[in-house]
Scaffold this active site. Structure first.
Site, PDB file in Angstrom:
ATOM      1  N   ASP A   7      -0.646  -7.524  11.702  1.00 36.46           N
ATOM      2  CA  ASP A   7      -0.864  -6.538  10.641  1.00 36.46           C
ATOM      3  C   ASP A   7      -0.011  -6.926   9.442  1.00 36.46           C
ATOM      4  O   ASP A   7       1.174  -7.256   9.589  1.00 36.46           O
ATOM      5  CB  ASP A   7      -0.490  -5.136  11.118  1.00 36.46           C
ATOM      6  N   HIS A  24     -11.304   4.741  18.578  1.00 36.86           N
ATOM      7  CA  HIS A  24     -10.671   3.611  19.250  1.00 36.86           C
ATOM      8  C   HIS A  24     -11.265   3.310  20.628  1.00 36.86           C
ATOM      9  O   HIS A  24     -11.334   2.138  21.020  1.00 36.86           O
ATOM     10  CB  HIS A  24      -9.163   3.850  19.351  1.00 36.86           C
ATOM     11  N   ASP A  40      -0.686 -11.849   6.766  1.00 39.20           N
ATOM     12  CA  ASP A  40      -2.090 -11.723   6.382  1.00 39.20           C
ATOM     13  C   ASP A  40      -2.961 -12.305   7.494  1.00 39.20           C
ATOM     14  O   ASP A  40      -2.735 -13.435   7.958  1.00 39.20           O
ATOM     15  CB  ASP A  40      -2.337 -12.474   5.069  1.00 39.20           C
ATOM     16  N   ALA A  41      -3.941 -11.540   7.951  1.00 42.15           N
ATOM     17  CA  ALA A  41      -4.753 -11.943   9.108  1.00 42.15           C
ATOM     18  C   ALA A  41      -5.512 -13.241   8.841  1.00 42.15           C
ATOM     19  O   ALA A  41      -5.650 -14.084   9.744  1.00 42.15           O
ATOM     20  CB  ALA A  41      -5.725 -10.823   9.470  1.00 42.15           C
ATOM     21  N   ASP A  94      -1.564   0.879  13.595  1.00 44.26           N
ATOM     22  CA  ASP A  94      -1.195   2.172  14.163  1.00 44.26           C
ATOM     23  C   ASP A  94      -0.930   2.098  15.664  1.00 44.26           C
ATOM     24  O   ASP A  94      -0.390   3.036  16.255  1.00 44.26           O
ATOM     25  CB  ASP A  94      -2.282   3.210  13.886  1.00 44.26           C
ATOM     26  N   ASP A  97      -9.587  -4.580  13.179  1.00 45.59           N
ATOM     27  CA  ASP A  97      -9.571  -3.190  12.724  1.00 45.59           C
ATOM     28  C   ASP A  97      -8.972  -3.117  11.322  1.00 45.59           C
ATOM     29  O   ASP A  97      -7.820  -2.723  11.131  1.00 45.59           O
ATOM     30  CB  ASP A  97      -8.759  -2.333  13.700  1.00 45.59           C
ATOM     31  N   GLN A 133       0.837  -1.200   0.000  1.00 48.73           N
ATOM     32  CA  GLN A 133       0.000   0.000   0.000  1.00 48.73           C
ATOM     33  C   GLN A 133       0.874   1.252   0.000  1.00 48.73           C
ATOM     34  O   GLN A 133       2.084   1.178   0.177  1.00 48.73           O
ATOM     35  CB  GLN A 133      -0.895   0.001   1.238  1.00 48.73           C
TER      36      GLN A 133
END
Length: 527
Positions: free
Chosen positions: A327, A283, A361-362, A307, A379, A253
């Protein structure tokens, strides 16, 4: 050496370079189309399909070229080198300047989409034009059956090497800015080699014209490459209304951080993810209710959330023993862990000894993991594509259910209950089908609008969850916004603003990914 660089082999080398640079340019355009227009599967499919169609047109058109085949082949090589080199800058510059201006739309596509598809078609046309010309030129060097197979194989082999280069070198190391220029140079240098090796077959006047042209093309690509980063930075700054203070193209990305006064905004692929101005409005309502209704939240799994803000919220609970953050992008977690802006934002949460960071990768992580958790927080970015929609599929929620202890709790960001009502309800319905009792949550976030989450429990009923949330003791939990009144408001909904038949909303599965479609058909014009 002379045999290796024979006239026939030099011609085939040019086709190898054409296949190499052409396919990489198409990958770059497909990636940019995914960034700017969304729905990556659709964009990759259409971009490559247009390219292959244009190759057919180019092949058909080549039959009308009857004279000066070698000269025209080299001219096509020069044009292709230029087009490949500048493909990314053309696409990105157009998008940066006009993608948010509705009047620059050619139905049904915004102008940046038209430019990307048109560039793809032009590159495909030139490649399709070259292959028959090369076959006809090589006819004087090899027999027909050898000629056709050797010419075609070099182009196809070049495409394979181009794909490998893009996946392992271009995108992760050079980024979308410099990769096209490198491949444009490769194509041009082979064309110049062809010009030198076959110069005795060229007409005298053409020989001089082509040599001068090669110098001009080389200079153009060199100048473009030198200034490309400045052009992209300028275009990117035009795209964002605030000052760009950080930007990085990762293999997954594009990350951009902008600043306005003392606050910062994080964008991923041009889409706002959070702002330091009001991120706690997002959050806190997501994390605190989920953590509060868990009997003893000890082991926490956070999927996405690179984040570090959800980790910060989870660490407020003294019972927490471990937090696993999964993540995909290591550059995102590195930014959150090392960048002063994000370290201050997340309170240095990613450096806490309780936190384990896994860059994976989740979905694949869930397939392999065997540890049990008390709370799972998901999230992810909005489900604009099939890949992102898969993360909130029935299969994904079922795997979370297996990893949760008997009184386990799950919460996922679910977009806007008003701007994307069908998508929001689809997520709730899908989570319910995975064996969870669910309730929706929502809050008004100044920079995002009305946003929502779906909270699920393996053991508590919806009424029990609501009651427990509303009676949460916040005395030992430090918050910036959430209080007793807020706990009531985030669990309360009025009558629906957008009427739709909820019985017709499907369950999102890997094999029937309806969620991205619901999301794209939302009422985003109201936002």
């Amino acid at each position: 050496m002379a045999n290796i660089l024979s006239k026939s082999n030099t011609l085939k080398l040019a086709l190898f370079a054409t296949g190499l640079s052409g396919i990489v340019a198409e990958y770059v355009l497909s990636t940019l189309a995914s960034y700017f227009l969304g729905n990556s599967v659709f964009q990759w499919t259409m971009t490559l399909s247009f390219m292959l169609f244009a190759m057919g047109l180019g092949s058909r058109f080549s039959k009308y070229i009857e004279t000066n085949l070698l000269e025209k082949f080299i001219i096509v090589e020069f044009i292709l080198s230029l087009l490949v080199s500048f493909s990314s800058i053309i696409a990105y510059s157009i998008s940066a300047f006009i993608s948010f201006t509705p009047k620059y739309t050619i139905f049904p596509l915004p102008l940046d989409g038209v430019v990307i598809y048109t560039t793809s078609i032009c590159i495909g046309f030139l490649i399709g034009l070259e292959i028959p010309l090369a076959t006809r030129l090589n006819d004087q060097f090899e027999a027909l059956k050898v000629n056709i197979s050797s010419v075609m194989e070099k182009d196809y082999f070049g495409s394979l090497f181009g794909g490998l280069f893009f996946a392992f070198v271009g995108l992760p190391l050079l980024g979308l800015t410099y990769t096209p220029f490198v491949l444009g140079f490769v194509n041009l240098l082979v064309a110049i080699l062809l010009l030198r090796r076959l110069d005795d077959l060229l007409e005298h006047k053409w020989n001089k014209i082509l040599k001068i042209s090669s110098v001009l093309v080389f200079a153009s690509i060199g100048i473009g490459m030198f200034f490309s980063n400045n052009i992209i930075n300028y275009g990117e700054q035009k795209l964002y209304k605030d000052k760009v203070v950080f930007q990085k193209q990762t293999p997954y990305q594009r990350l951009v951080v902008t600043q306005w006064k003392d606050d910062y905004w994080l964008y991923i692929n041009g889409h706002l993810q959070l702002s330091t101005f009001d991120e706690w409005l997002y959050h806190e309502p997501m994390a605190i209710p989920a953590m509060s209704i868990s009997p003893i939240p000890q082991d926490i799994l956070i999927l996405g959330g690179g984040d570090g803000c959800l980790v910060r919220e989870a660490l407020k609970f003294p019972s927490v023993k471990s937090i696993t953050l999964v993540d995909l992008d290591p550059e995102m977690t590195k930014l959150a862990k090392e960048n002063p802006i994000f370290k201050k934002l997340n309170g240095g949460s990613l450096e806490d000894s309780k936190v384990k960071i896994i860059n994976q990768d989740a979905f694949h992580y869930l397939e392999q993991e065997k540890q049990f958790f008390d709370v799972v927080m998901m999230d992810f970015p909005d489900p604009k594509s099939i890949e992102l929609g898969r993360l909130q599929s029935l299969e994904s929620f079922r795997m979370c259910n297996k990893l949760l202890r008997p009184h386990g709790v799950i919460v996922t960001q679910a977009g806007s209950p008003y701007y994307a009502s069908e998508a929001f309800y689809c997520i709730e319905k899908t989570m319910g089908a995975a064996g969870f009792n669910t309730i929706p949550l929502h809050n008004q976030i100044l920079t995002l609008g009305e946003w929502g989450w779906i909270l699920g429990s393996k053991s508590m009923s919806p009424d029990e969850m609501k009651s427990k949330i509303r009676h949460t003791d916040l005395s030992n939990i430090e918050t910036k916004w959430i209080n007793k009144e807020a706990l009531y408001s985030i669990t309360s909904f009025g009558k629906p603003i957008y009427e739709f038949d909820s019985t017709k909303v499907g369950i999102n599965t890997v094999h029937n990914p309806v969620l991205p479609t619901y999301y794209s058909h939302g009422n985003w014009d109201l936002f």
